[in-house]
Design an enzyme around this catalytic site. Structure first.
Site, short mmCIF file in Angstrom:
data_model
loop_
_atom_site.label_atom_id
_atom_site.label_comp_id
_atom_site.label_asym_id
_atom_site.label_seq_id
_atom_site.Cartn_x
_atom_site.Cartn_y
_atom_site.Cartn_z
N GLU A 182 4.51 21.40 46.10
CA GLU A 182 5.19 22.70 46.01
C GLU A 182 4.66 23.46 44.80
O GLU A 182 4.58 22.90 43.69
CB GLU A 182 6.71 22.50 45.89
CG GLU A 182 7.45 23.83 45.82
CD GLU A 182 8.90 23.75 46.26
OE1 GLU A 182 9.35 22.68 46.74
OE2 GLU A 182 9.61 24.77 46.14
N ARG A 183 4.26 24.70 45.04
CA ARG A 183 3.65 25.53 43.99
C ARG A 183 2.43 24.82 43.38
O ARG A 183 2.18 24.94 42.17
CB ARG A 183 4.65 25.88 42.89
CG ARG A 183 5.97 26.45 43.40
CD ARG A 183 5.78 27.65 44.26
NE ARG A 183 7.06 28.17 44.77
CZ ARG A 183 7.15 29.14 45.67
NH1 ARG A 183 6.06 29.70 46.18
NH2 ARG A 183 8.31 29.58 46.07
N ASN A 225 12.81 19.27 44.60
CA ASN A 225 13.38 19.49 45.93
C ASN A 225 13.10 18.20 46.71
O ASN A 225 11.99 17.98 47.18
CB ASN A 225 12.73 20.68 46.63
CG ASN A 225 13.13 22.00 45.96
OD1 ASN A 225 14.23 22.13 45.42
ND2 ASN A 225 12.24 22.96 45.99
N LYS A 304 17.91 18.17 40.63
CA LYS A 304 18.18 19.58 40.88
C LYS A 304 19.38 19.61 41.82
O LYS A 304 19.27 19.21 42.98
CB LYS A 304 16.94 20.22 41.53
CG LYS A 304 17.12 21.64 42.01
CD LYS A 304 15.78 22.20 42.55
CE LYS A 304 15.93 23.61 43.09
NZ LYS A 304 14.63 24.16 43.57
N GLU A 308 19.47 26.44 44.73
CA GLU A 308 18.59 26.79 45.84
C GLU A 308 18.82 25.87 47.04
O GLU A 308 17.87 25.38 47.67
CB GLU A 308 17.13 26.78 45.39
CG GLU A 308 16.85 27.81 44.29
CD GLU A 308 15.38 27.93 43.89
OE1 GLU A 308 14.65 26.94 44.03
OE2 GLU A 308 14.99 29.03 43.45
N ARG A 341 18.92 19.40 35.77
CA ARG A 341 18.35 20.73 35.55
C ARG A 341 19.42 21.81 35.48
O ARG A 341 20.41 21.79 36.23
CB ARG A 341 17.34 21.07 36.65
CG ARG A 341 16.11 20.19 36.55
CD ARG A 341 15.14 20.50 37.64
NE ARG A 341 14.21 21.55 37.33
CZ ARG A 341 13.89 22.54 38.16
NH1 ARG A 341 14.49 22.66 39.32
NH2 ARG A 341 12.99 23.43 37.81
N LYS A 382 15.03 25.68 31.87
CA LYS A 382 13.83 26.51 31.91
C LYS A 382 13.80 27.39 30.66
O LYS A 382 14.83 27.88 30.21
CB LYS A 382 13.80 27.39 33.16
CG LYS A 382 13.48 26.60 34.43
CD LYS A 382 13.19 27.51 35.62
CE LYS A 382 12.96 26.65 36.86
NZ LYS A 382 12.58 27.43 38.05
N ASP A 387 12.92 32.74 35.55
CA ASP A 387 12.10 31.78 36.28
C ASP A 387 10.62 31.84 35.89
O ASP A 387 9.81 32.38 36.65
CB ASP A 387 12.24 32.06 37.78
CG ASP A 387 11.85 30.86 38.62
OD1 ASP A 387 11.40 29.87 38.06
OD2 ASP A 387 11.99 30.94 39.86
N GLU A 409 11.94 23.35 29.59
CA GLU A 409 11.03 23.21 30.73
C GLU A 409 10.07 24.39 30.80
O GLU A 409 10.50 25.54 30.83
CB GLU A 409 11.85 23.09 32.02
CG GLU A 409 11.03 22.75 33.24
CD GLU A 409 11.87 22.59 34.51
OE1 GLU A 409 12.67 21.63 34.59
OE2 GLU A 409 11.75 23.43 35.42
N GLU A 415 2.47 29.29 38.88
CA GLU A 415 3.12 30.00 39.99
C GLU A 415 3.17 31.50 39.76
O GLU A 415 2.83 32.28 40.64
CB GLU A 415 4.55 29.45 40.16
CG GLU A 415 5.33 30.18 41.23
CD GLU A 415 6.72 29.58 41.46
OE1 GLU A 415 7.09 28.63 40.76
OE2 GLU A 415 7.42 30.09 42.36
N TRP A 565 17.66 37.31 46.06
CA TRP A 565 17.18 36.41 45.01
C TRP A 565 17.54 36.82 43.58
O TRP A 565 17.28 36.08 42.63
CB TRP A 565 15.67 36.20 45.13
CG TRP A 565 15.31 35.48 46.38
CD1 TRP A 565 14.94 36.05 47.57
CD2 TRP A 565 15.32 34.06 46.60
NE1 TRP A 565 14.71 35.07 48.51
CE2 TRP A 565 14.94 33.83 47.94
CE3 TRP A 565 15.62 32.96 45.79
CZ2 TRP A 565 14.85 32.56 48.49
CZ3 TRP A 565 15.53 31.69 46.34
CH2 TRP A 565 15.15 31.49 47.67
O1 GCW Z 1 10.24 29.05 40.55
C1 GCW Z 1 10.98 28.45 41.56
C2 GCW Z 1 9.98 28.03 42.57
C3 GCW Z 1 10.48 26.94 43.47
C4 GCW Z 1 11.00 25.79 42.61
C5 GCW Z 1 12.13 26.31 41.74
C6 GCW Z 1 12.66 25.25 40.80
C7 GCW Z 1 10.87 23.45 43.05
O2 GCW Z 1 9.58 29.15 43.31
O3 GCW Z 1 9.39 26.52 44.27
O4 GCW Z 1 11.41 24.69 43.40
O5 GCW Z 1 11.65 27.37 40.95
O6 GCW Z 1 12.29 25.29 39.64
O7 GCW Z 1 13.43 24.41 41.20
#
Ligand code: GCW
Length: 703
Positions: A182-183, A225, A304, A308, A341, A382, A387, A409, A415, A565
């Site tokens: 992912e990413r 995820n 997590k 989401e 997280r 984060k 984000d 983080e 990304e 979002w």
């Molecule tokens: O920035 C977003 C990403 C998701 C990511 C999420 C996260 C792993 O677009 O792909 O999922 O953050 O940090 O959980």
């Protein structure tokens, strides 16, 4: 003529071929051409021995790990507990170096620290534990000839942060939307392929070396995820995790696992995952016991939850502290930690609802829980409130939870910073974050928060940017981000330009031909300011996003504007930006302690680069720079593209001096960066010209 970077190919068909990144054999030339004495025992001492032996075999040196000791060693790598070195010169060097450390505080070197000195013509590395010896050896490699030139006064080196971790967002199965990683922008996963473990031990071991050489000591092997197959890494697929742990252990890298909060239901067949249910607690305790039976030095879980769409404690009317403490209780007897997280927000927001502010979410959820988490819970936050954007304020959560272990983080995978098609050296950005003082000049830094009291902090984490690409990171220059992450986690005060120098010295110069100084200058010219260049041609003044929904590459100014979002810019004909003030906006500024709560609240005092994050302002609002917002947008977007054009030209100059395969790869990526930067410039400038009707003061072409 240029020399190819020496990489290694596995003998087995279908396995990877890769370049050597920052450890080409030539980086070991100085160390490998000398008599070296290694004193001590242990798994990581064996690693040191192996590294030194291979270097000596190549460059004509010799290594002793037992009698006869009476040799003229040029380098001594010794564990202090191994006692006297039965060699006169080495022992006098050891004794000569030791008092300097004994004088420094407690004199202890810790689990990972070392002392480095050059006394009477002998370079000495002393450590109290094998990991320290390994880190000390890599320090000698970094120094190159300088490790053996003049006398070096004895200095103690210890990591500022104990936990220096990479999170892999790798999936075992190829996910229909997010793929194998992912990413991920560097090919497939190093660990998994098409639903199974790769067992590519040679490459994994090399990965461990690269991590140890920059100081990373922990990884998570799967995506936060956690999908169905990945959930089973905790149970019937645990053997695969144990295998990775075994390969990385000799390089001091501890393995962690992302787990699903719903595991007791999806794996254990229980009717509930309620954290206060005894059956659930017993299930986690048993599952965790089995993990430690297979992997005695297992690091812990990453979770997590309620984020989401992931399962979490909310479904049972419990909060995040209940959820985290459930896992903490299972891990505590074994010395493991749960990393929980803080990336929790409403991703199903109504864009019409101006009272909900995604930036507020983490603080709203977590700050009230300060003090409720068990000792072995680390809250992983984060660095910014939204984000991983190229520009955000530092998250207020990092100033709000003094009674909680906090980890910061970052995102090495690019990304939102060009997806490893654009050059974007993130060292300067991370350094700025780590040096930020959330309570003003008199208070500590974000690095201090990550270090915690008495070293008990959660440390620094980055989402990994590597894959099975031959250059590890697809864009060869993106390797510098991984390297810089490790080095900043070891010492957050390092200067990003100096880190880049180390990386250039290790990676490029040993194999450059012709004029290595031109290579160095070119790298600096391209990379030093590349993050700011990226910022210039993308979303302006901290407003963020404006990327294409879904894959997040390239511009789409309104792409997220009317979505759930929570990432909006609110541009209209009069102005742009998000009003997050207490006076008239969402009140987010109130989540900061002074002085920032006041600085951010004020349009006049707010730093230019964050203005649109905190305020909605007219296009003709005048910045501290003296330019209007609209003119700033035009100017920076034209300038950003010109800078990318200059990068491309510079890269052409080193064509003959670096490996042609690497040169081609970078050149091809710079072409794409230029194309993309032009697209960003034109879409952003055109968008704001059409909204505002204000022409460019310099009459440049806007479409
Ligand atoms: O920035 C977003 C990403 C998701 C990511 C999420 C996260 C792993 O677009 O792909 O999922 O953050 O940090 O959980």
């Amino acid at each position: 003529m240029s020399v190819p970077v020496t990489g290694r190919a596995s003998a087995h068909a279908g396995k990877s071929i890769w370049h050597a990144a920052w450890l080409p054999p030539a980086a070991f030339r100085e160390l490998g051409s000398r008599p070296v004495l290694v004193h001590g025992e242990g798994l990581l001492v064996d690693t040191v021995l192996d590294e030194v032996s291979r270097a000596c075999a190549r460059y004509g040196g010799r290594v002793w790990h037992g009698p006869p000791w009476q040799v003229d060693a040029d380098l001594v790598l010794a564990l202090r507990e191994a006692g006297r070195v039965p060699n006169v010169a080495a022992e006098s060097a050891r004794l000569g170096a030791t008092p300097a450390v004994n004088g420094a505080g407690d004199g202890a070197l810790g689990d990972e620290g070392y002392l480095l000195a050059r006394v009477d013509g002998v370079t000495v590395v002393l450590a109290d534990a094998p990991a320290g010896l390994l880190y000390g050896m890599f320090h000698v490699v970094r120094l190159g000839a300088a490790a053996f030139d003049d006398e070096l006064p004895a200095r103690r080196h210890r990591p500022a942060l104990d936990r220096r971790m990479l999170d892999h967002w790798d999936n075992v199965d190829v996910h229909p939307v997010s793929g194998q990683v992912e990413r991920g922008y560097a090919g497939g996963s190093l660990f998994w392929r098409d639903g199974a473990a790769r067992h590519d031990h040679a490459r994994l071991r090399d990965y461990g070396r690269l991590l140890a050489a920059c100081g990373v000591n922990a990884i998570t092997v799967n995506n936060v995820n956690v999908h169905d197959t990945e959930a089973r890494l905790l149970t019937d697929r645990l053997g695969d995790v144990a295998e990775i742990a075994q390969v990385l252990r000799p390089y001091g890298v501890r393995v962690h696992l992302s787990v699903s909060f719903a595991a007791p239901v999806v794996l254990g067949g229980l009717p509930t995952a309620d954290p206060l249910d005894d059956r659930v607690r017993a299930w986690w305790a048993a599952a965790t016991r089995r993990v430690y039976q297979r992997i005695p030095d297992f690091g812990g879980y990453l979770v997590k939850a309620d984020s989401e769409g992931r399962p979490g404690p909310f479904a049972y009317g419990r909060d995040h502290a209940d959820g985290a403490n459930l896992l903490a209780e299972a891990l505590a007897p074994h010395g493991g930690v749960v990393r929980w997280r803080a990336f929790v927000y409403d991703h199903r927001q109504d864009w019409r609802d101006r009272s909900t502010d995604r930036a507020r979410a983490a603080h709203d959820h977590f700050a009230p829980l300060d003090g409720r988490f068990d000792d072995n819970v680390i809250l992983q936050v984060k660095f910014g409130p939204i984000d991983f954007q190229p520009r955000e304020p530092v998250s207020p959560v990092l100033a709000a939870m003094p009674a909680t272990r906090l980890a910061v983080e970052l995102q090495a995978t690019q990304e939102y910073t060009g997806q490893q098609r654009h050059v974007c050296y993130l060292g300067p950005w991370w350094s700025e974050v780590l040096r930020f003082r959330p309570r003003g000049e008199a208070g500590g830094t974000i690095a201090d928060v990550a270090a915690g009291r008495a070293g008990a902090g959660g440390g620094l984490v980055a989402v990994a940017n590597v894959g099975d690409d031959p250059f590890w990171t697809a864009h060869p220059l993106a390797q510098a981000n991984l390297y810089a992450f490790g080095r900043l986690a070891w010492d957050p005060l390092l200067v990003p330009g100096a880190i880049l120098d180390e990386w250039i010295d290790l990676t490029w110069l040993p194999v450059a031909t012709g004029d290595p100084e031109t290579v160095r200058r070119t790298m600096h010219a391209i990379m030093d300011d590349s993050w700011r260049t990226y910022e210039r041609y993308t979303a302006p003044l901290g407003v963020g996003f404006m990327v294409r929904p879904g894959h997040h590459y390239g511009p789409d100014v309104d792409g997220y504007e009317y979505t759930p979002w929570g990432t909006y810019h609110f541009a209209d004909r009069d102005g742009v930006g998000v009003d997050r003030t207490r006076a008239t906006g969402t009140g987010f500024t109130g989540q900061y302690p002074p002085p920032w709560s006041e600085v951010y609240e004020s349009r006049e005092r707010c730093p230019d680069e964050l203005l649109l994050f905190f305020h909605h302002v007219p296009y003709r609002h005048v910045l501290h720079s003296g330019r209007t917002v609209i003119q700033h947008i035009y100017d920076t977007h034209f300038a950003g593209v010109e800078e990318v054009a200059a990068m491309r030209e510079r890269w052409r100059l080193v064509a003959g001096a670096v490996d042609p395969a690497v040169h081609d790869r970078v050149a091809e990526r710079l072409d794409e960066q230029f194309r993309s930067a032009v697209e960003w410039r034109d879409q952003i400038n055109t968008y704001f010209f059409r909204k505002s009707g204000v022409p460019d003061a310099h009459g440049r072409r806007i479409h």
